[in-house]
Motif scaffolding. Structure first.
Motif: not given
Length: 226
Positions: A49-50, A55-57, A67-72, A98-99
């Motif tokens: 959960i970015d 930036r997590g990408s 892996f999987n990302i949720i842009d938050f 969670i970042d």
């Protein structure tokens, strides 16, 4: 009857791990490595959960598989964090990174803004919403690794004699105590200050020196499975 008695066992328990640090301390990369091991080496069961503006990408190649990302994005209210966690679980997450959780406390729409939204600060409401967020993480069906920004803090209670407290996580003061393990990261992940670590996990997460990685995540998984 509404209550049942069962034998105590670690199997099925879920971990809440807090990794704190200043920018460049290695918390995001370390979190993903631990998550990969906790997920049994299956990156498809890891959801990041970015909250850091995608930036997590930048860490897309950090694991052997995607892996999987949720842009938050804002607002970063506790209730929206809860929604994001639920979305990750519905997607099959076994481990959620969670970042970061710092936005829940002092970001746009976070607890500090919730408290300041009325004429007189309503910390009762803000802390109640924060507590629901904490409880939701502790009761989640997935392991959660919560990254927390950190900065130097000074106690100015006595304005004539301010006391430097060192680098502290930017979150509600009791957050670290709620976590199973809490580490302050340094030197791009090579060193950690152990804020909280149970004796059983000392050799895995409480070493203080050296990188914490996927092998440690696998050891955590083995410990949880008993």
């Amino acid at each position: 009857m509404s209550f049942q008695v069962r034998k105590a066992e670690r199997q099925g328990a879920r971990l809440l791990i807090q990794l704190s640090g200043v920018s460049g301390s290695g918390k995001t990369y370390t979190a993903l490595q631990i998550a990969y091991g906790l997920a049994g080496g299956d990156a498809s069961k890891v959801v990041l959960i970015d909250t850091e503006n995608r930036r997590g990408s930048l860490y897309a190649s950090a694991l052997p598989e995607p892996f999987n990302i949720i842009d938050f994005y804002a607002p970063f209210s506790p209730s929206r964090y809860i929604e994001a966690i639920d979305a990750a679980c519905r997607a099959g997450a076994e481990v959620i990174v969670i970042d970061s959780v710092t936005h829940e406390w002092e970001g746009p729409g976070g607890c500090q803004e919730i408290a300041a939204a009325t004429k007189f600060p309503d910390w009762k409401r803000a802390k109640a919403e924060h507590k629901r967020f904490i409880t939701h993480m502790l009761q989640s069906q997935a392991h959660i690794i919560a990254c927390t920004r950190a900065r130097e803090k000074t106690d100015v209670t006595d304005t004539k004699n301010p006391v430097k407290l060192g680098i502290q996580p930017i979150q509600e003061s009791n957050f670290s105590y709620e976590a199973t393990v809490s580490l302050m990261m340094h030197d791009q992940g090579r060193r950690q200050d152990v804020l909280k670590c149970p004796a059983e996990l000392q050799d895995i997460m409480g070493r203080g020196q050296g990188y914490v990685g996927a092998n440690d995540g696998q050891a955590l998984r083995a410990w949880v499975d008993g």
